[in-house]
Write a protein that holds these residues in place. Structure first.
Motif, PDB file in Angstrom:
ATOM      1  N   GLU A  40      -5.591  -4.471   7.111  1.00  0.00           N
ATOM      2  CA  GLU A  40      -4.385  -5.298   7.119  1.00  0.00           C
ATOM      3  C   GLU A  40      -4.685  -6.790   7.101  1.00  0.00           C
ATOM      4  O   GLU A  40      -3.774  -7.610   7.243  1.00  0.00           O
ATOM      5  CB  GLU A  40      -3.528  -4.988   8.359  1.00  0.00           C
TER       6      GLU A  40
ATOM      7  N   ASP B 250       4.627  -3.511   7.769  1.00  0.00           N
ATOM      8  CA  ASP B 250       4.651  -3.113   6.368  1.00  0.00           C
ATOM      9  C   ASP B 250       5.544  -4.030   5.532  1.00  0.00           C
ATOM     10  O   ASP B 250       5.475  -4.004   4.294  1.00  0.00           O
ATOM     11  CB  ASP B 250       5.107  -1.654   6.222  1.00  0.00           C
TER      12      ASP B 250
ATOM     13  N   MET C 269       0.561  -0.591   7.282  1.00  0.00           N
ATOM     14  CA  MET C 269       0.661  -1.276   5.988  1.00  0.00           C
ATOM     15  C   MET C 269       0.836  -0.259   4.874  1.00  0.00           C
ATOM     16  O   MET C 269       0.150   0.753   4.820  1.00  0.00           O
ATOM     17  CB  MET C 269      -0.611  -2.090   5.728  1.00  0.00           C
ATOM     18  N   GLN C 270       1.762  -0.534   3.949  1.00  0.00           N
ATOM     19  CA  GLN C 270       1.998   0.378   2.851  1.00  0.00           C
ATOM     20  C   GLN C 270       0.834   0.348   1.875  1.00  0.00           C
ATOM     21  O   GLN C 270       0.189  -0.669   1.660  1.00  0.00           O
ATOM     22  CB  GLN C 270       3.284  -0.029   2.115  1.00  0.00           C
TER      23      GLN C 270
END
Length: 288
Positions: free
Chosen positions: A145, A182, A1-2
């Motif tokens: 996340e 992401d 995940m960004q």
């Protein structure tokens, strides 16, 4: 995940705790419960400084079709419903447990109904302030996340007489969000609506609802998504049971770090004793 910048994370939270479209107007021209939610609706932060959010929702619903007792689509009354919902939310984390997020909000609906085919001229244009809602949400993050939480709202029957549902409601549901990659994310909820007796002596049955959004961030600006909404109301006091399943497509515009705009079209796939959804929806969120 960004990793998300703080203003953007707040913007994602700004869209949360929202979907009250089915309860801001009498059920005869109501949409599916909580169907105003969008991508990232429940991607909520924890361990953050308090902030504020204003969200303006709006939709136009054309009541050209309805589902009868056999589940067939038949001609509706041809009316058009225009609804706006102005929402203020305060977000914070408790000092004793920053791993939990909290929010409290107030929503004021604005409702207009146009029906040029109404026999009574006074019924051809109905408008007013609907029954306001207020409530809270609490959530946690089982993983970086994912988000899981609970929300509960009370709708107070003090709106204008022509657009009030005339009864108290409680809307309580579980909410969750999972960042699958992401770019790909799933946000959803599932819960119940409980109603008191109306002024006319009737009392609607309990309603189960669930709402799902799957969005894919194709660019920094654009995030197309698909929507699936379902609700089912039990029979009570000689009122038949009802259900509806809606599908929709939309796009979320990530315009600024502290603002976003979402557009969506929604239509009913299947139903019984329920208005058929045929609506255009818009949402604007601002964070400060």
């Amino acid at each position: 995940m960004q990793t998300l910048h703080t203003p953007f994370r707040r913007l994602l939270a700004a869209t949360a705790l929202a979907g009250l479209g089915a309860t801001v107007a009498p059920a005869v021209f109501a949409q599916t419960t909580f169907d105003v939610i969008g991508p990232h609706e429940y991607e909520l932060p924890v361990d953050f400084k308090p902030f504020n959010v204003f969200v303006q929702y709006g939709y136009v619903q054309n009541n050209k079709d309805t589902f009868n007792a056999n589940g067939d689509k038949v001609k509706g009354d041809g009316s058009q419903t225009i609804v706006g919902m102005s929402k203020y939310v305060r977000f914070w984390t408790p000092e004793g447990n920053p791993k939990i997020g909290l929010a409290y909000e107030v929503i004021v609906p604005e409702i207009g109904v146009r029906n040029q085919h109404a026999a009574n001229a006074a019924d051809r244009h109905i408008s007013g302030i609907g029954d306001p809602l207020t409530g809270f949400a609490v959530w946690m993050k089982p993983s970086p996340e994912s988000t899981f939480g609970f929300q509960s709202f009370l709708q107070v029957p003090v709106g204008d007489d022509r657009v009030s549902d005339t009864n108290w409601k409680n809307l309580s549901s579980f909410l969750w969000d999972v960042r699958l990659t992401d770019k790909l994310g799933w946000t959803a909820d599932a819960g119940m609506v409980f109603q008191s007796e109306k002024k006319d002596g009737s009392r609607p049955g309990n309603t189960f609802h669930t709402n799902h959004r799957l969005g894919y961030r194709v660019t920094g600006l654009l995030e197309p998504f698909i929507a699936l909404d379902y609700e089912s109301t039990s029979s009570r006091n000689n009122q038949p049971s009802a259900r509806v399943l809606d599908g929709g497509v939309g796009v979320m515009f990530h315009t600024f770090d502290n603002q976003s705009i979402s557009l969506r079209y929604s239509s009913s796939i299947d139903g019984k004793n329920h208005a058929a959804n045929n609506s255009v929806n818009i949402k604007y969120a601002y964070v400060w």
